[in-house]
Design a protein around this motif. Structure first.
Motif, PDB file in Angstrom:
ATOM      1  N   PRO A 182       0.817  -1.224   0.000  1.00  0.00           N
ATOM      2  CA  PRO A 182       0.000   0.000   0.000  1.00  0.00           C
ATOM      3  C   PRO A 182       0.846   1.268   0.000  1.00  0.00           C
ATOM      4  CG  PRO A 182      -0.996  -1.621   1.438  1.00  0.00           C
ATOM      5  CD  PRO A 182       0.330  -2.195   1.016  1.00  0.00           C
ATOM      6  N   SER A 234      -9.976  -7.699   1.648  1.00  0.00           N
ATOM      7  CA  SER A 234      -9.054  -6.957   2.519  1.00  0.00           C
ATOM      8  C   SER A 234      -7.953  -6.273   1.721  1.00  0.00           C
ATOM      9  CB  SER A 234      -8.447  -7.889   3.573  1.00  0.00           C
ATOM     10  OG  SER A 234      -7.689  -8.918   2.963  1.00  0.00           O
ATOM     11  N   LYS A 238      -7.387  -2.049   1.516  1.00  0.00           N
ATOM     12  CA  LYS A 238      -6.132  -1.365   1.851  1.00  0.00           C
ATOM     13  C   LYS A 238      -5.545  -0.633   0.650  1.00  0.00           C
ATOM     14  CE  LYS A 238      -4.980  -4.772   5.431  1.00  0.00           C
ATOM     15  NZ  LYS A 238      -4.085  -5.890   5.798  1.00  0.00           N
ATOM     16  N   ASP A 239      -5.529  -1.326  -0.503  1.00  0.00           N
ATOM     17  CA  ASP A 239      -4.923  -0.712  -1.687  1.00  0.00           C
ATOM     18  C   ASP A 239      -5.771   0.443  -2.221  1.00  0.00           C
ATOM     19  OD1 ASP A 239      -2.972  -2.589  -1.393  1.00  0.00           O
ATOM     20  OD2 ASP A 239      -3.481  -3.771  -3.168  1.00  0.00           O
TER      21      ASP A 239
END
Length: 419
Positions: A182, A234, A238-239
């Motif tokens: 990320p 998930s 996040k990305d």
């Protein structure tokens, strides 16, 4: 600066001459009052005391600064974008909710629409001219009142990049999700966003936070594929936030898309009717990335044209359940809601022209409508604005809803009509 005497501030008639001590006291009082005004004393900061009261001089608590009277403060507090927009014509409000498509090679083509108050332009093409920034600066100079203009494009990465020759290239999101952390995503996106902003592009229709792990290029049967970071909820959460924050760090407004999630769709809505996965599945798999983006401060979200089984029979972009009940209500999103292109075949298959779909989208809670670049942009823009104003006049679209939509368009650009 030359201030008038205290007497000139309170009366246009000279007071009668006072005998002896009274006249002297009056002169001293006037001198004291003038000194107080020159030193900037105001009623807000003073309290009465024997030394500041006397014959002919009101107590300090009654001395008002000419720039901070109670009525002035009350008027300032009452002013909001909404109260200002309430004074606009329906036509001008309608124009603010429209994003006009234009070729990045000839952005001046949108000058008539921008001069008429269009809220934004969306750039199409695959190679931007080297002087795009100068051209867009000229275009923005035609905005009524110089209130700013949303200049948006699709700069996602991979095969969907409009101005990589100016801003730099990014790989497909699927590659980023598989190979970058990320932090690396945010860092690389910031570099691109900084160059976009330098070219006067201030909004990116990205990131895609759809959850789709299929290893294919996007096409007719799958609108996502490599446009998605991952098939993992998930990872996408996040990305997606990292990409969004990268854009913001580079002073570009991100638009998180395509609510409520296109992963696993039956078809690409650009080419015909399309359905998402069932709503019961989307709540577990597709909604969390949008929730994460909203919690991280997402300023704008794009709604898809897919029907969501279990959430209604209309395309999501035209659904009050999808926008008002879920996105605004359950998820608490307070920012700008943008439709996907209302030129999509899924919209016409549902029985809507672009103008009629624009009215329905606004009624459902969307704030800004998009449509495709074609040969009739000017007439299409005018038709949309006419349909919106007619809907308000006919009672089919609440004027308060139109004002609310226009307010969201201004808010995402941090425009304050009261300043």
């Amino acid at each position: 600066m030359n201030l008038p005497s205290y007497r000139d501030r309170t009366s246009t008639t000279a007071p009668p001459r006072l005998p002896g001590r009274a006249a002297k006291a009056r002169r001293l009082s006037a001198t004291a009052a003038a000194a107080m005004l020159l030193t900037g004393w105001a009623a807000d900061t003073l309290t009465a005391s024997p030394s500041t009261s006397g014959p002919g001089l009101p107590s300090a608590r009654h001395i008002h600064s000419p720039t901070s009277s109670a009525p002035d403060r009350a008027a300032a507090a009452a002013c909001t974008n909404s109260t200002k927009l309430a004074g606009w014509s329906n036509r001008r409000l309608a124009m603010l909710t429209i994003a006009v498509p234009v070729s990045e090679a000839s952005v001046s083509d949108a000058t008539p629409e921008v001069s008429a108050g269009a809220g934004g332009v969306i750039l199409f093409g695959s190679k931007a001219p080297s002087d795009l920034g100068a051209r867009l600066t000229t275009l923005k100079s035609h905005v009524p009142g110089h209130l700013g203009l949303l200049v948006m494009t699709d700069e996602e990465g991979g095969g969907i990049q409009r101005m990589a020759n100016l801003a730099g290239s990014l790989p497909w999101p699927a590659y980023m999700g598989a190979h970058w952390t990320p932090a690396q995503i945010q860092q690389n996106v910031t570099k691109v966003a900084t160059r976009m902003a330098a070219a006067q592009v201030n909004m990116d229709l990205a990131p895609v936070v759809d959850v789709d792990g299929r290893n294919v290029a996007p096409g007719r049967t799958n609108p996502d594929g490599w446009r998605s970071f991952s098939g993992s909820t998930s990872v996408v959460s996040k990305d997606g936030v990292a990409y969004m924050n990268g854009l913001r760090a580079g002073h570009v407004i991100p638009v998180v898309k395509h609510f409520p999630g296109l992963g696993g769709s039956s078809y690409n809505s650009d080419f015909g009717p399309a359905r998402t996965l069932p709503w019961s599945t989307l709540q577990k798999v597709a909604i969390p990335p949008f929730t994460a983006a909203i919690k991280a401060g997402a300023p704008a979200i794009m709604v898809s044209n897919n029907v969501v089984p279990g959430l209604g029979t209309s395309p999501a972009s035209l659904s009050p359940t999808g926008i008002n009940t879920v996105l605004r209500g359950r998820l608490g999103f307070k920012g700008l809601v943008i439709t996907d292109s209302l030129s999509a075949k899924a919209i016409s298959a549902a029985g809507f022209s672009v103008p009629a779909a624009s009215v329905q989208a606004l009624r459902s809670g969307a704030d800004m409508v998009l449509f495709d670049l074609g040969s009739n942009v000017g007439s299409q823009t005018s038709s949309i604005a006419t349909a919106i104003t007619a809907a308000v006049a006919g009672g089919h679209l609440a004027r308060s809803r139109l004002i609310d939509a226009a307010g969201h368009v201004l808010a995402v650009r941090h425009v304050n009509l009261c300043s």
